[in-house]
Scaffold this motif. Sequence first.
Motif, PDB file in Angstrom:
ATOM      1  N   HIS A 187      78.988  11.657  20.010  1.00 57.70           N
ATOM      2  CA  HIS A 187      79.372  10.273  19.774  1.00 57.70           C
ATOM      3  C   HIS A 187      78.976   9.414  20.974  1.00 57.70           C
ATOM      4  O   HIS A 187      78.954   9.893  22.112  1.00 57.70           O
ATOM      5  N   PRO A 188      78.680   8.141  20.744  1.00 57.63           N
ATOM      6  CA  PRO A 188      78.185   7.283  21.818  1.00 57.63           C
ATOM      7  C   PRO A 188      79.301   6.753  22.715  1.00 57.63           C
ATOM      8  O   PRO A 188      80.485   6.793  22.354  1.00 57.63           O
ATOM      9  N   THR A 189      78.909   6.240  23.879  1.00 59.26           N
ATOM     10  CA  THR A 189      79.833   5.483  24.710  1.00 59.26           C
ATOM     11  C   THR A 189      80.062   4.119  24.059  1.00 59.26           C
ATOM     12  O   THR A 189      79.375   3.737  23.105  1.00 59.26           O
ATOM     13  N   LYS A 190      81.011   3.366  24.591  1.00 58.34           N
ATOM     14  CA  LYS A 190      81.281   2.036  24.061  1.00 58.34           C
ATOM     15  C   LYS A 190      80.040   1.148  24.178  1.00 58.34           C
ATOM     16  O   LYS A 190      79.668   0.448  23.216  1.00 58.34           O
ATOM     17  N   ARG A 191      79.376   1.164  25.317  1.00 57.77           N
ATOM     18  CA  ARG A 191      78.193   0.325  25.509  1.00 57.77           C
ATOM     19  C   ARG A 191      77.061   0.748  24.571  1.00 57.77           C
ATOM     20  O   ARG A 191      76.393  -0.100  23.961  1.00 57.77           O
TER      21      ARG A 191
ATOM     22  N   ALA B 126      82.749  10.969  25.045  1.00 57.48           N
ATOM     23  CA  ALA B 126      81.451  10.492  24.585  1.00 57.48           C
ATOM     24  C   ALA B 126      80.345  11.406  25.093  1.00 57.48           C
ATOM     25  O   ALA B 126      80.351  11.830  26.259  1.00 57.48           O
ATOM     26  N   GLY B 127      79.400  11.725  24.210  1.00 61.93           N
ATOM     27  CA  GLY B 127      78.244  12.522  24.595  1.00 61.93           C
ATOM     28  C   GLY B 127      78.422  14.016  24.515  1.00 61.93           C
ATOM     29  O   GLY B 127      77.440  14.759  24.606  1.00 61.93           O
ATOM     30  N   ASN B 128      79.663  14.518  24.343  1.00 61.75           N
ATOM     31  CA  ASN B 128      79.883  15.962  24.248  1.00 61.75           C
ATOM     32  C   ASN B 128      79.399  16.489  22.895  1.00 61.75           C
ATOM     33  O   ASN B 128      79.899  16.076  21.841  1.00 61.75           O
ATOM     34  N   LEU B 129      78.442  17.389  22.917  1.00 58.75           N
ATOM     35  CA  LEU B 129      77.944  17.989  21.679  1.00 58.75           C
ATOM     36  C   LEU B 129      78.993  18.961  21.152  1.00 58.75           C
ATOM     37  O   LEU B 129      79.559  19.759  21.908  1.00 58.75           O
TER      38      LEU B 129
ATOM     39  N   SER C 259      86.601   4.520  15.107  1.00 58.64           N
ATOM     40  CA  SER C 259      85.158   4.480  14.928  1.00 58.64           C
ATOM     41  C   SER C 259      84.715   5.557  13.957  1.00 58.64           C
ATOM     42  O   SER C 259      85.413   6.560  13.764  1.00 58.64           O
ATOM     43  N   ASP C 260      83.536   5.340  13.369  1.00 58.54           N
ATOM     44  CA  ASP C 260      82.932   6.349  12.498  1.00 58.54           C
ATOM     45  C   ASP C 260      81.481   6.590  12.906  1.00 58.54           C
ATOM     46  O   ASP C 260      80.633   6.902  12.066  1.00 58.54           O
ATOM     47  N   ASN C 261      81.188   6.429  14.199  1.00 57.86           N
ATOM     48  CA  ASN C 261      79.827   6.603  14.697  1.00 57.86           C
ATOM     49  C   ASN C 261      79.540   8.066  15.014  1.00 57.86           C
ATOM     50  O   ASN C 261      80.242   8.677  15.833  1.00 57.86           O
ATOM     51  N   VAL C 262      78.520   8.626  14.379  1.00 57.31           N
ATOM     52  CA  VAL C 262      78.152  10.027  14.552  1.00 57.31           C
ATOM     53  C   VAL C 262      76.640  10.131  14.715  1.00 57.31           C
ATOM     54  O   VAL C 262      75.886   9.632  13.880  1.00 57.31           O
ATOM     55  N   LEU C 263      76.192  10.799  15.783  1.00 57.49           N
ATOM     56  CA  LEU C 263      74.778  11.144  15.961  1.00 57.49           C
ATOM     57  C   LEU C 263      74.652  12.635  15.736  1.00 57.49           C
ATOM     58  O   LEU C 263      75.248  13.442  16.466  1.00 57.49           O
ATOM     59  N   ARG C 264      73.881  13.027  14.710  1.00 58.25           N
ATOM     60  CA  ARG C 264      73.804  14.434  14.316  1.00 58.25           C
ATOM     61  C   ARG C 264      72.542  15.094  14.858  1.00 58.25           C
ATOM     62  O   ARG C 264      71.498  14.460  14.958  1.00 58.25           O
TER      63      ARG C 264
ATOM     64  N   ARG D  94      69.505  10.601  23.501  1.00 62.57           N
ATOM     65  CA  ARG D  94      69.809   9.483  24.383  1.00 62.57           C
ATOM     66  C   ARG D  94      71.296   9.410  24.720  1.00 62.57           C
ATOM     67  O   ARG D  94      71.666   9.057  25.843  1.00 62.57           O
ATOM     68  N   VAL D  95      72.154   9.768  23.759  1.00 61.83           N
ATOM     69  CA  VAL D  95      73.594   9.632  23.997  1.00 61.83           C
ATOM     70  C   VAL D  95      74.237  10.924  24.489  1.00 61.83           C
ATOM     71  O   VAL D  95      75.371  10.902  24.977  1.00 61.83           O
ATOM     72  N   MET D  96      73.528  12.035  24.398  1.00 58.37           N
ATOM     73  CA  MET D  96      74.151  13.324  24.710  1.00 58.37           C
ATOM     74  C   MET D  96      74.390  13.509  26.202  1.00 58.37           C
ATOM     75  O   MET D  96      73.569  13.146  27.041  1.00 58.37           O
ATOM     76  N   ASP D  97      75.546  14.083  26.533  1.00 60.98           N
ATOM     77  CA  ASP D  97      75.906  14.429  27.909  1.00 60.98           C
ATOM     78  C   ASP D  97      75.693  15.935  28.077  1.00 60.98           C
ATOM     79  O   ASP D  97      76.378  16.740  27.433  1.00 60.98           O
ATOM     80  N   PHE D  98      74.762  16.313  28.938  1.00 57.33           N
ATOM     81  CA  PHE D  98      74.426  17.722  29.119  1.00 57.33           C
ATOM     82  C   PHE D  98      75.216  18.383  30.249  1.00 57.33           C
ATOM     83  O   PHE D  98      74.981  19.542  30.572  1.00 57.33           O
TER      84      PHE D  98
END
Length: 403
Positions: A105-109, A268-271, A286-291, A306-310
């Motif tokens: 999931h993304p950060t607020k920004r 945010a960013g945790n896979l 929120s309902d924002n999901v990056l799959r 781009r949004v993922m935190d490694f």
Amino acid sequence: MADSPLPATDPVLRIDGTVRNYAWGSRTALAELTGRPLPTEHPEAEMWFGAHPAAPSRITGTDRSLLDVISGDPAGQLGPDRAGDRLPFLLKLLAADQALSLQAHPTKRQAEEGYARENAAGIPLTAAHRNYRDDNHKPELLVALTRFEALTGFRPLSRSRELLTALAVPGLERTTALLGSGSDADDLRALVTTWISLPSASKIDLVSATADRCRELAADPRTADWMRGSAGVAVDLAEQYPGDSGVLISLLLNHVVLQPGEAVYLDAGNLHAYLRGTGVEIMANSDNVLRGGLTTKHVDVPELMRVMDFSPVVDPVCRRDAAGRFDVPVPDFALQEVDRDQTTPVTGPAVVLVATGGAELSGMTQETAPVQLRPGQAVWVPADVGSTVGVTSLGRTFIATVG
């Protein structure tokens, strides 16, 4: 336990959860919890208790939604010190019979930028290829009601190296030779980028070979328990999603098995991917999901990357304190579990949700006798309730409030 209605004039409102039917859901878990006939016609994955525009809770016995109530009186419902005019959290019951998509999931920004970008591009909010359905971030906390399995965040790379070495799959060994930058996060990014970008034929072969080797490792009694668990998950995922790069990526993630009452917090960013079990979930509204895989839905690899935190997560499991509160580092929400036979006051804005057993509410302005709640029932307590509302838990009861 028989229903006891709230008076129409009382500011505390009974709300109905909105069922969300997703393929990974259960035909029995939520129906059994709420005392409805089972199996259900369609898999029931979630029940939403909140005011998200996509599926707001209904006020019991009316055609009004909680979104309507809050929109009509944001100061009274949310309080004068509110950050905005919408409820900042969403509470859910969640039931998974099979793996959810691998997601972040993304950060607020990032959410604000992505939402504005897709609006400017004219992408409808309901479009299947839409990434951002609102402008909010989505940190989340899940508390297990049953045994609950999940993949949550990247484990430290040294442990994943042990697993990849034990598997000894030639195709994996070639890609792991890319590691060694000195930064776990950079190495994990390189590895995920390589696996997720493989040509389809190569990916199918590598996933198949890896699943075969995972099956052997999981069956070997000499294998360490944590390796056996991770390998077993990869085998299950390969059967559900053959040739999916998410099977490979799962080997890099923390495999956690929660016992009832334990929880995981995901920033945010945790896979992550929930695998199976029933739980109470609270998140920013929120309902924002990056799959990134393990799904037939839209996958946008560049946006996910781009949004993922490694950054590795050493221990994703969190536990409640003596008062039943779960510590989360965000202002959007807070969650407290009320123990059986314990009574606690509730300060609005809040949603009180009964998960098991039942609960009693007392102290409402228009009601002298306690109001009885059954499992799966919830009430909305506004900021201007006008008196102290007490909640006595007869099982497992949760209070969701602003952080």
